[in-house]
Motif scaffolding. Structure first.
Motif, mmCIF file in Angstrom:
data_model
loop_
_atom_site.group_PDB
_atom_site.id
_atom_site.type_symbol
_atom_site.label_atom_id
_atom_site.label_comp_id
_atom_site.label_asym_id
_atom_site.label_seq_id
_atom_site.Cartn_x
_atom_site.Cartn_y
_atom_site.Cartn_z
ATOM 1 N N ALA A 273 0.834 -1.203 0.000
ATOM 2 C CA ALA A 273 0.000 0.000 0.000
ATOM 3 C C ALA A 273 0.865 1.247 0.000
ATOM 4 O O ALA A 273 1.948 1.268 0.589
ATOM 5 C CB ALA A 273 -0.920 0.017 1.217
ATOM 6 N N SER A 274 0.372 2.271 -0.660
ATOM 7 C CA SER A 274 0.924 3.622 -0.516
ATOM 8 C C SER A 274 -0.207 4.481 0.024
ATOM 9 O O SER A 274 -1.368 4.303 -0.355
ATOM 10 C CB SER A 274 1.446 4.164 -1.850
ATOM 11 O OG SER A 274 0.426 4.184 -2.831
ATOM 12 N N VAL A 275 0.130 5.401 0.912
ATOM 13 C CA VAL A 275 -0.891 6.089 1.690
ATOM 14 C C VAL A 275 -0.699 7.599 1.642
ATOM 15 O O VAL A 275 0.410 8.102 1.882
ATOM 16 C CB VAL A 275 -0.854 5.623 3.163
ATOM 17 C CG1 VAL A 275 -2.036 6.188 3.935
ATOM 18 C CG2 VAL A 275 -0.830 4.101 3.252
ATOM 19 N N GLY A 276 -1.782 8.324 1.329
ATOM 20 C CA GLY A 276 -1.745 9.779 1.377
ATOM 21 C C GLY A 276 -2.023 10.274 2.784
ATOM 22 O O GLY A 276 -2.270 9.491 3.705
ATOM 23 N N LEU A 277 -2.019 11.575 2.942
ATOM 24 C CA LEU A 277 -2.320 12.182 4.236
ATOM 25 C C LEU A 277 -3.805 12.548 4.293
ATOM 26 O O LEU A 277 -4.418 12.806 3.249
ATOM 27 C CB LEU A 277 -1.474 13.444 4.425
ATOM 28 C CG LEU A 277 0.039 13.217 4.520
ATOM 29 C CD1 LEU A 277 0.771 14.563 4.485
ATOM 30 C CD2 LEU A 277 0.397 12.450 5.780
ATOM 31 N N PRO A 278 -4.411 12.557 5.483
ATOM 32 C CA PRO A 278 -5.822 12.929 5.589
ATOM 33 C C PRO A 278 -6.050 14.344 5.054
ATOM 34 O O PRO A 278 -5.238 15.243 5.307
ATOM 35 C CB PRO A 278 -6.100 12.854 7.091
ATOM 36 C CG PRO A 278 -5.025 11.983 7.645
ATOM 37 C CD PRO A 278 -3.819 12.231 6.791
ATOM 38 N N ALA A 279 -7.128 14.521 4.332
ATOM 39 C CA ALA A 279 -7.440 15.844 3.785
ATOM 40 C C ALA A 279 -8.955 15.991 3.717
ATOM 41 O O ALA A 279 -9.684 15.014 3.549
ATOM 42 C CB ALA A 279 -6.808 16.020 2.407
ATOM 43 N N PHE A 280 -9.415 17.237 3.826
ATOM 44 C CA PHE A 280 -10.856 17.509 3.974
ATOM 45 C C PHE A 280 -11.484 17.986 2.673
ATOM 46 O O PHE A 280 -10.873 18.732 1.893
ATOM 47 C CB PHE A 280 -11.070 18.564 5.063
ATOM 48 C CG PHE A 280 -12.513 18.807 5.386
ATOM 49 C CD1 PHE A 280 -13.183 18.004 6.298
ATOM 50 C CD2 PHE A 280 -13.211 19.835 4.759
ATOM 51 C CE1 PHE A 280 -14.528 18.223 6.597
ATOM 52 C CE2 PHE A 280 -14.547 20.060 5.043
ATOM 53 C CZ PHE A 280 -15.208 19.245 5.966
ATOM 54 N N GLY A 281 -12.732 17.567 2.478
ATOM 55 C CA GLY A 281 -13.544 18.103 1.396
ATOM 56 C C GLY A 281 -13.169 17.572 0.028
ATOM 57 O O GLY A 281 -12.403 16.622 -0.127
ATOM 58 N N VAL A 282 -13.728 18.233 -0.999
ATOM 59 C CA VAL A 282 -13.503 17.805 -2.380
ATOM 60 C C VAL A 282 -12.034 17.943 -2.746
ATOM 61 O O VAL A 282 -11.427 17.023 -3.312
ATOM 62 C CB VAL A 282 -14.373 18.629 -3.350
ATOM 63 C CG1 VAL A 282 -14.088 18.221 -4.790
ATOM 64 C CG2 VAL A 282 -15.850 18.457 -3.026
ATOM 65 N N ALA A 283 -11.449 19.098 -2.420
ATOM 66 C CA ALA A 283 -10.036 19.311 -2.750
ATOM 67 C C ALA A 283 -9.156 18.292 -2.030
ATOM 68 O O ALA A 283 -8.181 17.778 -2.589
ATOM 69 C CB ALA A 283 -9.619 20.730 -2.374
ATOM 70 N N TYR A 309 3.003 8.968 2.277
ATOM 71 C CA TYR A 309 3.461 10.253 1.739
ATOM 72 C C TYR A 309 4.083 11.098 2.839
ATOM 73 O O TYR A 309 4.976 11.902 2.582
ATOM 74 C CB TYR A 309 2.273 10.984 1.110
ATOM 75 C CG TYR A 309 2.649 12.238 0.344
ATOM 76 C CD1 TYR A 309 3.164 12.149 -0.941
ATOM 77 C CD2 TYR A 309 2.463 13.501 0.899
ATOM 78 C CE1 TYR A 309 3.495 13.295 -1.663
ATOM 79 C CE2 TYR A 309 2.786 14.658 0.196
ATOM 80 C CZ TYR A 309 3.304 14.540 -1.083
ATOM 81 O OH TYR A 309 3.641 15.680 -1.782
ATOM 82 N N GLY A 310 3.618 10.878 4.084
ATOM 83 C CA GLY A 310 4.150 11.624 5.211
ATOM 84 C C GLY A 310 5.417 11.039 5.793
ATOM 85 O O GLY A 310 6.008 11.629 6.707
ATOM 86 N N ASP A 311 5.881 9.876 5.282
ATOM 87 C CA ASP A 311 7.138 9.302 5.767
ATOM 88 C C ASP A 311 8.297 10.229 5.422
ATOM 89 O O ASP A 311 8.255 10.963 4.416
ATOM 90 C CB ASP A 311 7.386 7.928 5.134
ATOM 91 C CG ASP A 311 6.374 6.888 5.572
ATOM 92 O OD1 ASP A 311 5.583 7.189 6.485
ATOM 93 O OD2 ASP A 311 6.366 5.789 4.982
ATOM 94 N N GLU A 312 9.335 10.174 6.230
ATOM 95 C CA GLU A 312 10.460 11.089 6.071
ATOM 96 C C GLU A 312 11.047 11.034 4.659
ATOM 97 O O GLU A 312 11.434 9.977 4.168
ATOM 98 C CB GLU A 312 11.559 10.756 7.076
ATOM 99 C CG GLU A 312 12.703 11.757 7.079
ATOM 100 C CD GLU A 312 13.699 11.500 8.191
ATOM 101 O OE1 GLU A 312 14.395 12.440 8.580
ATOM 102 O OE2 GLU A 312 13.774 10.352 8.674
ATOM 103 N N GLY A 313 11.058 12.181 4.016
ATOM 104 C CA GLY A 313 11.689 12.305 2.707
ATOM 105 C C GLY A 313 10.816 11.939 1.525
ATOM 106 O O GLY A 313 11.140 12.296 0.388
#
Length: 419
Positions: A273-283, A309-313
């Motif tokens: 898995a690759s994982v993004g950071l939590p983000a709000f709304g449509v954007a 994505y939030g991992d160091e570097g």
């Protein structure tokens, strides 16, 4: 154990056994020929995964036919071989119609019968016995194809229904339009069950094992959502072993823990898995997805099961890595001689990165590497010598370049001219 139907005459049984045995000796050859023929029916395009699945399906069917022909099993005992069922499911997922799949079975049957005719012709028995063997074996093949294709049709249709429900056709179209920048249409939440007025975490789930199925990834995504307190997970299949996923988080804005993702993937062979950071709304729905895609590009160069994505570097390197050629040149400039690919430099690069991550503390870095402080000082001195300038010079670039090599891999390095 004899096959179903009228028992062969005593004088014909040995001839049937001999024909079956001759066919069995050519099983690999027949399998390759049939696979090649079916690959030309435009069922698999240029897909290597489907090509391997087709080969496995042909081999499993052919092996079962040989067991039937030699009396190892009866027609009543025949069930669809698992590789054949898996292949039918994949074709349903790819939108290949069931009638084309059934046609493939009859094309294969015809080709196998020609091999049978050749082998029976070689038998040293009267012509009438040869004709009876061909008749009985052809009838046996027909019984097999008739039974298996009925079951294959049911498997294909069931997967087609499940797939349409899982991908949610209209919902999937709407999601992709939102990703492309369009505003969510009226009734978006009612049609898709997706409420965008909350935080989402975007992921890419995939498996390095070609035998894994999207069903396993879908189950993993639901397991992941349940661990986050429920809400409808958004699951969009990209290919047979890859899916885009969004996990609803409500008002929770903390990153998704890697261990949570690993536990959800526990039942998926070679699941990653690759994982993004939590983000709000449509954007935020769009942004966390882009982050997951960027993290996947980094993950593919390594072997970590979960890359965030939030991992160091990762964020910085993923942006730099969009132009591999330019990144390679920049890494060479930042690292100097340390950019040369050899075992000594690999050890020195690791030493320098740990030293920089420790805030320049020789004691902390030495403790991490289980080295004596004098050994640590020697390595750092040697690294500066190989680099061609002091480690404090362009220190930020040096550390970022080392992260690039760690995350993207050795393709960013230059070859050792001495090798």
């Amino acid at each position: 154990m004899s096959v179903a139907g009228p028992a062969p005459d005593d004088d014909l049984a040995p001839v049937l056994a001999a024909a079956g045995a001759r066919m069995r000796l050519r099983e690999n050859e027949i399998c390759e020929a049939v696979t090649k023929t079916l690959a030309g029916l435009d069922l698999i395009a240029n897909d290597d995964v489907l090509r391997r699945m087709l080969g496995a399906s042909v081999a499993a069917n052919l092996s079962l036919i040989m067991e039937l022909a030699t009396g190892v099993v009866t027609i009543e005992q025949v069930v669809v071989p698992p590789p054949a069922a898996a292949y039918a499911e994949r074709l349903a997922q790819r939108g290949v119609s069931a009638d084309r799949l059934v046609r493939a079975y009859f094309v294969a049957q015809n080709q196998v019968k020609h091999y049978l005719y050749d082998e029976v012709e070689q038998l040293d028995v009267p012509r009438v016995a040869k004709l009876r063997v061909v008749h009985d074996m052809s009838d046996l093949f027909f019984q097999y194809i008739d039974k298996v294709t009925v079951a294959i049709l049911e498997i294909h249709q069931a997967e087609e229904r499940r797939w349409n429900q899982a991908t949610g056709n209209m919902a999937s179209v709407m999601v992709h339009r939102v990703l492309a920048g369009e505003d969510p249409p009226a009734g978006f939440a009612e049609e898709t069950g997706i409420h965008l007025d909350q935080h989402h975490v975007g992921l890419v789930l995939w498996s390095d094992d070609a035998e894994s199925s999207l069903r396993e990834l879908e189950r993993a995504s639901r397991e992941l959502a349940s661990r986050q307190g429920g809400g409808r997970v958004v699951f969009s299949a990209l290919d047979p072993t890859t899916a885009w996923v969004w996990v609803p988080r409500g008002n929770r804005s903390e990153p998704l823990a890697a261990d949570t993702v690993r536990r959800a993937l526990a039942a998926v062979p070679s699941g990653r898995a690759s994982v993004g950071l939590p983000a709000f709304g449509v954007a935020g729905f769009r942004r966390t997805h882009r982050q997951a895609l960027a993290a996947r590009e980094i993950a593919l160069a390594g072997s970590d099961q979960v890359t965030g994505y939030g991992d160091e570097g990762v964020a910085a390197v993923s942006m730099l890595a969009r132009d591999d050629g330019e990144l390679r040149l920049w890494v060479a400039e930042a690292l100097g001689g340390l950019a040369v690919d050899n075992e000594t430099n690999e050890r020195l690069r690791e030493t320098v990165l740990i030293f920089l991550q420790a805030g320049g503390s020789i004691n902390a870095a030495a403790e991490t590497l289980v080295l004596h402080r004098n050994s640590m000082r020697y390595r750092l001195s040697r690294a500066a010598e190989v680099r061609g300038r002091d480690l404090d010079e362009s220190r930020m670039d040096l550390e970022l370049a080392l992260h690039c090599v760690r995350l993207v891999g050795k393709r960013l390095l230059t070859h050792d001219s001495r090798n």
